[in-house]
Design an enzyme around this catalytic site. Structure first.
Site, short mmCIF file in Angstrom:
data_model
loop_
_atom_site.label_atom_id
_atom_site.label_comp_id
_atom_site.label_asym_id
_atom_site.label_seq_id
_atom_site.Cartn_x
_atom_site.Cartn_y
_atom_site.Cartn_z
CD GLU A 444 2.59 98.03 55.74
OE1 GLU A 444 2.89 99.16 56.18
OE2 GLU A 444 2.76 96.99 56.39
CD GLU A 507 -1.66 99.81 59.51
OE1 GLU A 507 -0.58 100.29 59.96
OE2 GLU A 507 -1.71 98.76 58.86
#
Length: 1014
Positions: A444, A507
């Site tokens: 991220e 994820e």
């Protein structure tokens, strides 16, 4: 500044024997500096006292602190938890940092150099320091380091005195320019988090090595390609020095031995060794075969100057034809994300804790781990190598708080070097571990030119492994498409066409609180399409810190539980684990084990006389296993047999005939018959003990047929006086309140078995996922209905001398539904309950929210605290998380049915229950029978106390027992969901949509167990 170049992680030893044993306690070249240091905590850099680093500076008033430790957990400053933002600013303007509050920790200690280090080079290693550190030795500045999750190594030889005491000072900053690249979703805490130590080397040393260990010739043979960097502090020694390489197999047989001399007058030299090995045993998570590589640096007379050793494994990790192949085979990554976390010591994680994590993962069929979101302690990789876990090794690189747009640091070339250093140093440290199957560039942190450079650098350093990076969105800077939290629907749509890269979810299945629903739906799709190759559940451990109150109660705290209210906090959003902070499994972990298992069981044909066992391992042939069969008739084990299995090649199936004793078992048409199957280890396998269950299944052999209503004897009397209806039979008296439409007393043999009238139940204590998807607001009308209902119609009639039928009807005007209860009281004391909920004519169901639950609430006296049930168990289960909960007969106390999720919420449910007994230690209780099944919970806490929308209970310690047993007898609840915790709802097939619902059950009081038949 002045930091040594990154290198492979190894500690030099003086002899081959010591290097192979790898016990630092016996290494004379190693000196630990862990332990008690002097410590001064300052709130800002401007407070640093001048000259503190000098040897004669007075530190007598400084405090003691343990190293390693996080100073916030030692009482200095506050832990902060935020998810996506920077904790030190609301207006990020990199590289600027807070001036008025940016804590600094000053550390000092002394050390003496061992006498046998006199003519040697001495290096200081700081295993991990958050977030930046200046190093001083004997008052002289040695260097500076950032990147809080990789070691900083300094050559301190010029700064030390080898005959007197030396002074070491460290100046550690909570926030530094490095903090702009460390915006991860975990506790933001500071300090020295890993080991601090010294090691010494001779004047010529092994500086680094890289053992590439691929498979060739159809993945049968091993290819060793070894590069060794030698550093000579005295070049004159080089010409008289030899490097010897040895390789030992698992049986400690020497299979390779080669020596090469160094050139004259060389300060740095790189030596290259190559060798092919026939028919090697490849490394995999299923069969982690390791070879021992030993490097010996020797003088001209053959004396060993330095020895190093490292376990290596032959393997190949590649992307080919749109699939991820390991050792030439497509594999499924059944993974979890793991933060380094300890409930007492924070980010300081012991070796015992790491081993416990590995053990639990192996026990529950987890074969892969992503080191979210930073390189882990070096010992973690040793364990993964030894016991077998596939690893995505992730760089300590996240700038989430800058977003992904034009302000992203990924696009700012001023940050290019900082990006590159973090990624390259990770690769250099961890490159020799066979368990690492992907390099991850970070998490991220946006995408742009800096990640272009990172991707290219990794490929230049190591082209033997694919690269993973989620924010590349499947583009240039990743070799695999690795999205976060896609739905099952998205996966199937994506996989219906062919792509150049496989999909592995970095994820998914956000396991926050009571969660991890519909995991089986994910894996039904994953196993259907070849380009779907698994994913990593978020995440492994609840990141709560242990706190003990004044009464000795233990509980876990989370964001917002420290410091003033002005501190930023994202509350409990870091409580997302499959295990509690102390590593006690959540019930969801048992579902993970079942869904992740590598063996399938099914009937081979319609006659149900043969079992087909399918081996879904990639490299393991099911050797060393036996099949255990249990025959359950109405929940009771009637037959047990164990059958030894012959090896079954990966991808193949074997058929096993059901034993004659099972096939010819005596049961009637009315009986329900299950076959329980488990594949168990005969002998230990790695960390798994003999007898461990690798895989299990429950198959239905015979569906229960219809049962006849029992013959009932006796007469009833009915008394209707004003608002009270009383039904009297032999030894019992049941009193109904005509206003509520419910029984207010159930008295049997002079004992009342309920504490208040039952109530229709439509609500549950919202889970974390419920809060995330807005359920409390969306479904509020159903919550309001769960209290203060009044009956719109109440009728009762004596249908025959031994049967009274009562109808209670409710107009649920807020939702446009009508609810009708039918109570049938029989002369033997049993009460039949028929529940019917339907929309009223003209109700627009599109404007009605889903129902959190459909059921009935009973408040019972506290003494009824023991439960026995025939249904799914033994652990908590829900309609979308139940494949691991086999039907059987189980017993538990009401206290043990409670699941202590870190933030209180809905818990303790059991589904598909045929019947249950809830009773006290005196033998009295209630028998409840589903017609055919119910779901139930029985807890010592009220729903109100568990409901964060109406209760102040942030922690388990805030819960107070209600003084009753809170029993829910339900049709069902909506599933718990789990795709994510910020919007995703439970799947429609697991949702109680606004519709018509009916279910039936019976209840019967008893004072002795002998009165009933379970």
């Amino acid at each position: 500044m002045n930091r040594e170049p990154a290198r492979a992680w190894f500690i030099p030893y003086p002899t081959e024997t010591l290097a192979d044993a790898a016990d630092l306690r016996d290494n004379p070249n190693y000196l630990s500096l862990n332990g008690t240091w002097k410590f001064q905590f300052l709130e800002k850099p401007a407070d640093i006292p001048q000259g503190y680093h000098l040897n004669d500076f007075d530190i007598s008033r400084w405090k003691d602190i343990q190293v390693p430790s996080n100073w916030e957990l030692q009482g200095y400053g506050w832990p902060i938890y935020v998810n996506t933002s920077y904790e030190f600013t609301q207006n990020p303007e990199p590289p600027h940092l807070p001036v008025d509050y940016n804590p600094v920790g000053l550390y000092k200690r002394t050390f003496r150099i061992p006498s046998n280090w006199e003519d040697r080079q001495v290096f200081l290693v700081l295993g991990a320091v958050k977030s930046a550190v200046y190093v001083y030795v004997n008052g002289q500045k040695v260097g500076y380091s950032e990147d809080s999750k990789l070691p900083a190594e300094f050559n301190i030889t010029p700064y030390i005195n080898k005959t007197r005491e030396n002074y070491l000072a460290l100046e550690v900053y909570r926030w530094s320019t490095g903090s702009w690249l460390e915006c991860q979703d975990f506790w933001r805490i500071s300090g020295i988090e890993r080991d601090v130590f010294l090691y010494s080397t001779p004047q010529i040393r092994i500086r680094d090595f890289f053992a590439r260990t691929g498979l060739i010739n159809n993945y049968k043979d091993g290819q060793l390609d070894l590069i060794v960097d030698i550093q000579a502090f005295n070049p004159e020694l080089a010409s008289a020095t030899t490097l010897t390489i040895k390789l030992y197999d698992e049986e400690n047989h020497l299979i390779y031995n080669e020596s090469k001399g160094l050139q004259k007058n060389t300060r740095e030299e790189t030596l290259h060794f190559t060798q092919t090995f026939k028919e090697v045993k490849p490394w995999s998570a299923e069969a982690p075969h390791l070879y021992q590589l030993t490097l010996l640096l020797s003088s001209q007379d053959g004396k060993v100057l330095e020895a190093a050793s490292h376990a290596i494994g032959f393997k190949t990790s590649e992307i080919r034809d749109g699939q991820f192949l390991f050792n030439g085979k497509p594999i499924l990554l059944k993974g979890v994300n793991r933060h380094e976390h300890d409930p007492l010591s924070g980010h300081v994680v012991s070796r015992a804790s790491m081993l416990k994590d590995i053990e639990l993962m192996k026990q529950h069929n987890i074969n892969a781990v992503r080191t979210c979101h930073y390189p882990n302690d070096p010992y973690w990789y040793e364990l993964c190598d030894r016991y077998g876990l596939y690893v995505i090794d992730e760089a300590n690189l996240e700038s989430h708080g800058m977003g992904y747009g034009e302000r992203s640091l990924a696009k700012d070339t001023l940050w290019k070097t900082a990006h590159l250093e973090r990624v390259k140093r990770m690769v250099e440290r961890d490159k020799n571990h066979p368990s690492i199957v992907f390099w991850s560039l970070g998490n991220e942190a946006g995408d742009g030119v800096n990640f272009d450079a990172c991707y290219d650098a990794v490929k230049q350093l190591d082209n033997s492994r694919p690269v993973h990076y989620e924010r590349a969105l499947g583009g240039r800077n990743t070799d695999v498409y690795c999205p976060m939290y896609p739905s099952v629907e998205y996966l199937e749509k994506w996989a219906s066409t062919t792509h150049p890269k496989p999909l592995i979810m970095c994820e998914y299945a956000h396991s926050m609180g009571n969660s991890t629903g519909n995991l089986i739906d994910y894996w039904n799709i994953i196993e259907k399409y070849p380009q779907l190759q698994g994913g990593f559940i978020w995440d492994w451990v609840d990141q709560g810190f242990l706190r003990i109150d004044k009464k000795g109660n233990r509980f876990y705290v989370y964001g917002g539980d420290y410091g003033p209210s002005t501190l930023p906090s994202d509350s409990n959003f870091l409580i997302n684990g499959l295990v509690f902070p102390d590593r006690t499994p959540h019930p969801a972990l048992y579902e993970v084990k079942k869904v992740y298992q590598f063996v399938d069981f099914a009937f081979a044909n319609a006659d149900k006389q043969t079992i087909r066992i399918t081996n879904k391992y990639a490299f393991y042939d099911l050797a060393n296993t036996s099949l255990r069969l249990e025959l359950l008739v109405n929940g009771m084990v009637k037959n047990v047999e164990t059958i030894s299995l012959q090896p079954c090649a990966p991808g193949n199936s074997v058929e096993v005939k059901i034993p004659t004793a099972f096939a010819g078992a005596n049961y009637s048409d009315a009986d329900e018959v299950f076959l329980n199957l488990s594949l168990n280890l005969d002998r230990p396998w790695g960390l798994l003990p003999g007898g461990h269950t690798l895989a299990a299944e429950q198959l239905l052999l015979h569906q229960a047929g219809a049962t006849l209503e029992p013959a009932r004897k006796g007469n009833l009397k009915m008394y209707d006086v004003k608002d009270i209806l009383t039904i009297v039979g032999k030894d019992f008296e049941y009193v109904f309140d005509k206003n509520s439409g419910q029984p207010m007393q159930l008295t049997y043999r002079k004992e009342n078995f309920i504490a208040q009238a039952p109530q229709p139940a439509f609500w549950r204590a919202p889970t974390d996922n419920d809060f995330g998807n807005g359920m409390p607001r969306r479904c509020k009308a159903w919550k309001d209905l769960s209290r203060d209902l009044s009956v719109s119609e109440f009728t009762a009639r004596l249908e025959n001398p031994g049967k009274v039928v009562i109808h209670s009807t409710y107009q649920l005007t807020e939702t446009g539904f009508i609810l009708k209860y039918t109570y049938t009281v029989y002369a033997d004391g049993e009460i039949g309950v028929d529940y019917h909920l339907r929309p009223a004519e003209g109700t627009d169901l599109s404007k009605v929210a889903e129902l959190p639950r459909v059921g009935t609430f009973f408040r019972l006296p506290e003494k009824f605290d023991q439960v026995k049930w025939y249904g799914r168990g033994p652990h908590e289960n829900y309609c979308d998380r139940k494949t691991s909960a086999f039907v059987g007969i189980y017993e538990a106390s009401v206290k043990d049915l409670y699941v202590p999720y870190v933030r209180p919420q809905e818990n303790g449910y059991r589904t598909e229950v045929r019947k249950l007994i809830i009773q006290g230690t005196d033998g009295s209780g209630l028998l409840v029978k589903g017609k055919p099944v119910i779901s139930f919970s029985a807890l010592p806490y009220s729903l109100h106390s568990l409901d964060y929308t109406s209760s102040a209970a942030r922690h388990t310690v805030d819960l107070k027992p209600s003084g009753f047993t809170e029993l829910y007898i339900d049709y069902n609840q909506t599933g718990v969901g789990g795709d994510d915790s910020w919007g995703a709802r439970p799947y429609q097939k697991y949702t109680l949509l606004p519709a018509e619902y009916s279910y039936s059950f019976s209840i019967k009081p008893f004072v002795k167990s002998s009165e009933i038949k379970f």
